[in-house]
Write an enzyme that holds these catalytic residues in place. Structure first.
Site, short mmCIF file in Angstrom:
data_model
loop_
_atom_site.label_atom_id
_atom_site.label_comp_id
_atom_site.label_asym_id
_atom_site.label_seq_id
_atom_site.Cartn_x
_atom_site.Cartn_y
_atom_site.Cartn_z
N HIS A 8 0.82 -1.21 0.00
CA HIS A 8 0.00 0.00 0.00
C HIS A 8 0.86 1.26 0.00
CE1 HIS A 8 1.07 0.74 4.21
NE2 HIS A 8 0.90 -0.57 4.40
N GLU A 81 -2.08 -7.50 6.87
CA GLU A 81 -0.78 -7.45 7.53
C GLU A 81 -0.76 -8.46 8.68
OE1 GLU A 81 2.27 -7.30 7.60
OE2 GLU A 81 2.73 -5.15 7.50
#
Length: 212
Positions: A8, A81
């Site tokens: 990201h 994550e």
């Protein structure tokens, strides 16, 4: 199958120097610009499917790719994550002060109670590979995820269940792209890792200074 693993853009957590894990920080202003540059990079790269972590910083980055490709982004919580439990939302300095044992190991695999274990991460990686094999063995797929998880996934692809026993050498910068190809034998070929030449000079300089 061609797989593009993408981190990201810079998030507010990155900007503030916080370890994020599953905490849901939005993109920073710089991160939004990086996402647009990333989308432009993918404009001429064929993609059959776009997947994203369901955390905002990853999903909004993926949406930028989807807007350039006129394609839908599918959320996939399996590519989130690493869950860092009590470490989430703290700076590295705060972590080392409150949890000195974390200095001895990687923050991602500290083994502290409440964090995702190596065994859990291994199962998650194996599941993702299995699903990609089943559904996309001849497709071009982009997955927008997170730096920690991408680095672990790359280790898993190389070493299987033994990935946690070896030093993890990968640096994964904001909006960097990693291209992996599988042939019929399903042995991964790494075309490149952590490519970020689509970013402006400003963004690359920030990454090299450790600000991202």
């Amino acid at each position: 199958m061609n797989l593009y693993l993408i981190r990201h853009g810079e998030s507010e957590g990155n900007r503030l120097g916080k370890i994020q894990g599953w905490h849901n920080f939005p993109l920073s202003d710089l991160g939004k610009r990086q996402a647009l540059q990333l989308g432009d990079f993918f404009k001429h790269i064929h993609l059959d499917h776009i997947y994203s972590s369901d955390l905002t910083r990853a999903y909004d980055t993926a949406i930028a790719i989807g807007s350039y490709k006129d394609q839908t982004v599918h959320k996939w919580e399996k590519v989130r994550e690493v869950n860092l439990g009590p470490l989430q939302g703290l700076t590295r300095k705060e972590i080392y002060e409150q949890f000195p044992q974390a200095k001895e190991k990687s923050i991602l695999t500290s083994g502290l109670e409440g964090t995702e274990s190596v065994e859990e991460l291994t199962k998650r990686c194996a599941y993702i590979v299995d699903q990609l094999k089943r559904a996309h063995h001849k497709d071009d797929v982009a997955i927008v995820s997170h730096g920690g998880f991408i680095s672990i996934f790359l280790m898993y692809l190389m070493l299987g269940e033994n990935w946690g026993e070896v030093h993890r050498p990968f640096q994964i910068g904001n909006t960097s792209v990693t291209h992996i190809e599988w042939t019929e034998s399903w042995k991964p070929l790494f075309h490149y890792v952590n490519r970020d030449h689509h970013l402006t000079t400003e963004a690359i300089a920030s990454q090299k200074m450790g600000l991202l």
